[in-house]
Design a protein around this motif. Structure first.
Motif, PDB file in Angstrom:
ATOM      1  N   ASP A 262       0.565  -1.651   0.253  1.00 46.94           N
ATOM      2  CA  ASP A 262       0.187  -0.152  -0.041  1.00 46.94           C
ATOM      3  C   ASP A 262       0.695   1.552   0.035  1.00 46.94           C
ATOM      4  N   ARG A 263       1.939   0.961   0.085  1.00 46.01           N
ATOM      5  CA  ARG A 263       3.359   2.737   0.015  1.00 46.01           C
ATOM      6  C   ARG A 263       3.079   2.964  -1.265  1.00 46.01           C
ATOM      7  N   ASN A 264       2.515   2.404  -2.225  1.00 49.75           N
ATOM      8  CA  ASN A 264       1.925   3.054  -3.672  1.00 49.75           C
ATOM      9  C   ASN A 264       3.874   3.916  -4.067  1.00 49.75           C
ATOM     10  N   LEU A 265       4.814   2.451  -4.399  1.00 53.84           N
ATOM     11  CA  LEU A 265       5.775   3.289  -4.319  1.00 53.84           C
ATOM     12  C   LEU A 265       6.446   3.440  -6.123  1.00 53.84           C
ATOM     13  N   ILE A 266       6.759   5.038  -6.109  1.00 50.93           N
ATOM     14  CA  ILE A 266       7.473   5.808  -7.449  1.00 50.93           C
ATOM     15  C   ILE A 266       8.747   5.615  -7.365  1.00 50.93           C
ATOM     16  N   ILE A 267       9.190   5.428  -8.318  1.00 51.11           N
ATOM     17  CA  ILE A 267      10.597   4.894  -8.578  1.00 51.11           C
ATOM     18  C   ILE A 267      10.572   5.880  -9.882  1.00 51.11           C
ATOM     19  N   PHE A 268      12.003   7.132  -9.636  1.00 54.88           N
ATOM     20  CA  PHE A 268      12.581   7.205 -10.808  1.00 54.88           C
ATOM     21  C   PHE A 268      13.714   7.053 -10.466  1.00 54.88           C
ATOM     22  N   ALA A 269      14.941   6.511 -11.823  1.00 55.91           N
ATOM     23  CA  ALA A 269      16.379   6.588 -11.432  1.00 55.91           C
ATOM     24  C   ALA A 269      17.397   6.499 -13.219  1.00 55.91           C
ATOM     25  N   GLY A 270      18.087   7.794 -12.632  1.00 52.77           N
ATOM     26  CA  GLY A 270      18.525   8.705 -14.039  1.00 52.77           C
ATOM     27  C   GLY A 270      19.040   9.876 -13.355  1.00 52.77           C
ATOM     28  N   GLN A 271      19.480  10.624 -14.396  1.00 56.56           N
ATOM     29  CA  GLN A 271      20.691  11.300 -13.955  1.00 56.56           C
ATOM     30  C   GLN A 271      19.542  13.068 -13.845  1.00 56.56           C
ATOM     31  N   ILE A 272      19.623  13.511 -12.800  1.00 59.36           N
ATOM     32  CA  ILE A 272      18.280  14.945 -12.718  1.00 59.36           C
ATOM     33  C   ILE A 272      18.959  15.807 -13.460  1.00 59.36           C
ATOM     34  N   ILE A 273      18.386  15.983 -14.029  1.00 61.52           N
ATOM     35  CA  ILE A 273      19.036  17.165 -15.849  1.00 61.52           C
ATOM     36  C   ILE A 273      17.646  17.395 -16.410  1.00 61.52           C
ATOM     37  N   ARG A 274      17.583  18.449 -16.745  1.00 63.80           N
ATOM     38  CA  ARG A 274      16.565  19.134 -16.779  1.00 63.80           C
ATOM     39  C   ARG A 274      15.345  18.685 -17.891  1.00 63.80           C
ATOM     40  N   GLY A 275      16.325  17.918 -19.576  1.00 64.41           N
ATOM     41  CA  GLY A 275      15.654  17.129 -20.226  1.00 64.41           C
ATOM     42  C   GLY A 275      15.482  15.488 -19.607  1.00 64.41           C
ATOM     43  N   LYS A 276      15.095  14.932 -18.420  1.00 68.23           N
ATOM     44  CA  LYS A 276      14.816  14.345 -17.817  1.00 68.23           C
ATOM     45  C   LYS A 276      13.652  14.034 -17.352  1.00 68.23           C
TER      46      LYS A 276
ATOM     47  N   TYR B  95      13.798  -1.150  -7.118  1.00 64.55           N
ATOM     48  CA  TYR B  95      13.052  -1.946  -8.155  1.00 64.55           C
ATOM     49  C   TYR B  95      11.833  -3.127  -7.364  1.00 64.55           C
ATOM     50  N   ILE B  96      12.583  -3.792  -6.423  1.00 60.39           N
ATOM     51  CA  ILE B  96      11.888  -4.831  -5.721  1.00 60.39           C
ATOM     52  C   ILE B  96      11.158  -4.225  -5.639  1.00 60.39           C
ATOM     53  N   PHE B  97      10.241  -3.561  -4.340  1.00 59.68           N
ATOM     54  CA  PHE B  97       9.184  -3.012  -3.966  1.00 59.68           C
ATOM     55  C   PHE B  97       8.700  -1.814  -4.312  1.00 59.68           C
ATOM     56  N   ALA B  98       9.226  -1.222  -5.433  1.00 58.73           N
ATOM     57  CA  ALA B  98       8.188  -0.610  -6.521  1.00 58.73           C
ATOM     58  C   ALA B  98       6.761  -0.662  -7.020  1.00 58.73           C
ATOM     59  N   THR B  99       5.821  -0.138  -7.261  1.00 60.50           N
ATOM     60  CA  THR B  99       4.561   0.121  -8.147  1.00 60.50           C
ATOM     61  C   THR B  99       5.127   0.042  -8.833  1.00 60.50           C
ATOM     62  N   VAL B 100       5.764   1.220  -9.956  1.00 61.71           N
ATOM     63  CA  VAL B 100       5.892   1.504 -11.071  1.00 61.71           C
ATOM     64  C   VAL B 100       7.353   2.238 -10.756  1.00 61.71           C
ATOM     65  N   LEU B 101       7.289   2.409 -12.044  1.00 62.56           N
ATOM     66  CA  LEU B 101       8.521   2.807 -12.707  1.00 62.56           C
ATOM     67  C   LEU B 101       8.436   3.907 -13.672  1.00 62.56           C
ATOM     68  N   VAL B 102       8.893   5.517 -13.002  1.00 64.16           N
ATOM     69  CA  VAL B 102       8.340   6.439 -14.302  1.00 64.16           C
ATOM     70  C   VAL B 102       9.170   7.137 -14.787  1.00 64.16           C
ATOM     71  N   VAL B 103       9.331   7.098 -16.240  1.00 60.23           N
ATOM     72  CA  VAL B 103      10.217   7.554 -16.667  1.00 60.23           C
ATOM     73  C   VAL B 103       9.622   8.836 -17.858  1.00 60.23           C
TER      74      VAL B 103
END
Length: 309
Positions: free
Chosen positions: A210-224, A282-290
């Motif tokens: 029920d955490r609804n864990l959302i993951i973003f993975a990558g460089q935090i630059i404006r294009g991301k 990743y194993i505890f995430a509900t969704v990965l966002v791009v």
């Protein structure tokens, strides 16, 4: 066989560095001796790189290509990201087969990310005079740095494209990247598409909650597009947690935006996470966002997330 990598960074940083480390490791397992010509150390996971390449690490400003060739005697030079044009020209002139892995748009786009920073409209044209006007791509914005604007050379970019065309092979991972090379005058017979998808992948079962864990993975630059992600999260009605994995020049602005939109208690910036530890998120995430704004050549962590269900 001896394979000499040409890559500007030694250590973990982004997707290109992950590609270098993974492929060099696999080549080494198969009896290929690997070497590395580099410009700098990232300070992250450098011990693993040095253990892999051992005594075959060369710094571009300490030895000429001919000296490195005499010492290592490579069969192929495998080029990745390389921004120092005089050195690249010297390597192309050497009588050794050269292959190149195209990770992104830097080698043929003066901006490096194929979209207009104000409108965020994607550019679909090859390199040309429109890069100078109306694009004004020769004015590079250095966010959070001084000077804030840096002048880039249009003629040098054309020279870089010309040098890359002279290489024996270009490796890409998508049809999209092949088309980008084709519109920039690369020979189709030199372009090879190799999606980095393992033939056999043992899936890992995800643990949803029920955490609804959302993951973003990558460089935090404006294009991301992490700022767009934060704006979207501010409109969420359901409870959630979001963890942003990575760091970069746009991080402070995104954290400020979290405060402004009152989601700072739900969004955590975890910083740089080594490759081997990503699975634990990743194993505890509900969704990965791009939420990318730029035209992504290939987001390999999409495969990593799918492996985790």
């Amino acid at each position: 066989m001896k394979l000499l990598y040409l890559h500007e960074a030694l250590g973990s940083l982004g997707g290109a560095e992950a590609n270098v480390l993974i492929t060099a490791t696999e080549f080494s397992k198969r009896g290929v001796e690997v070497g590395l010509v580099t410009q700098k150390e990232t300070g992250k996971n450098t011990e693993k790189w040095k253990a892999l390449f051992r005594d075959n690490i060369f710094y571009y400003d300490q030895a000429e290509p001919s000296e490195i060739i005499d010492k290592f005697q490579p069969n192929v030079v495998y080029t990745h990201k390389w921004s120092h044009l005089p050195t690249l020209e010297n390597w192309v002139k050497c009588d050794i087969p050269m292959a190149r892995m195209v990770h992104d748009h830097e080698s043929y786009c003066l901006r490096g990310y194929k979209y207009f920073p104000v409108s965020r409209e994607i550019c679909r044209k090859p390199a040309g005079l429109h890069c100078v006007f109306p694009c004004l791509a020769m004015l590079k914005i250095n966010r959070g740095k001084f000077p804030p604007v840096e002048l880039q050379s249009y003629s040098e970019k054309l020279k870089e494209i010309s040098l890359c065309r002279q290489m024996d092979a270009q490796f890409v991972v998508t049809d999209y990247m092949q088309n980008e090379l084709l519109i920039n005058g690369f020979s189709e017979e030199k372009i090879h598409i190799f999606p980095p998808v393992p033939r056999e992948v043992e899936p890992v079962n995800s643990t949803y909650s029920d955490r609804n864990l959302i993951i973003f993975a990558g460089q935090i630059i404006r294009g991301k597009g992490v700022d767009l992600l934060v704006k979207a999260l501010s409109q969420m009605k359901e409870p959630f947690e979001c963890v942003v994995l990575g760091e970069g020049s746009h991080q402070s602005r995104c954290q400020q935006l979290c405060d402004e939109l009152q989601v700072a208690d739900k969004v955590r910036f975890a910083g740089f996470i080594p490759q081997r530890e990503l699975q634990g998120y990743y194993i505890f995430a509900t969704v990965l966002v791009v939420p990318y704004v730029w035209p992504e050549p290939f987001a390999k962590f999409g495969l990593e997330a799918m492996k985790s269900g």
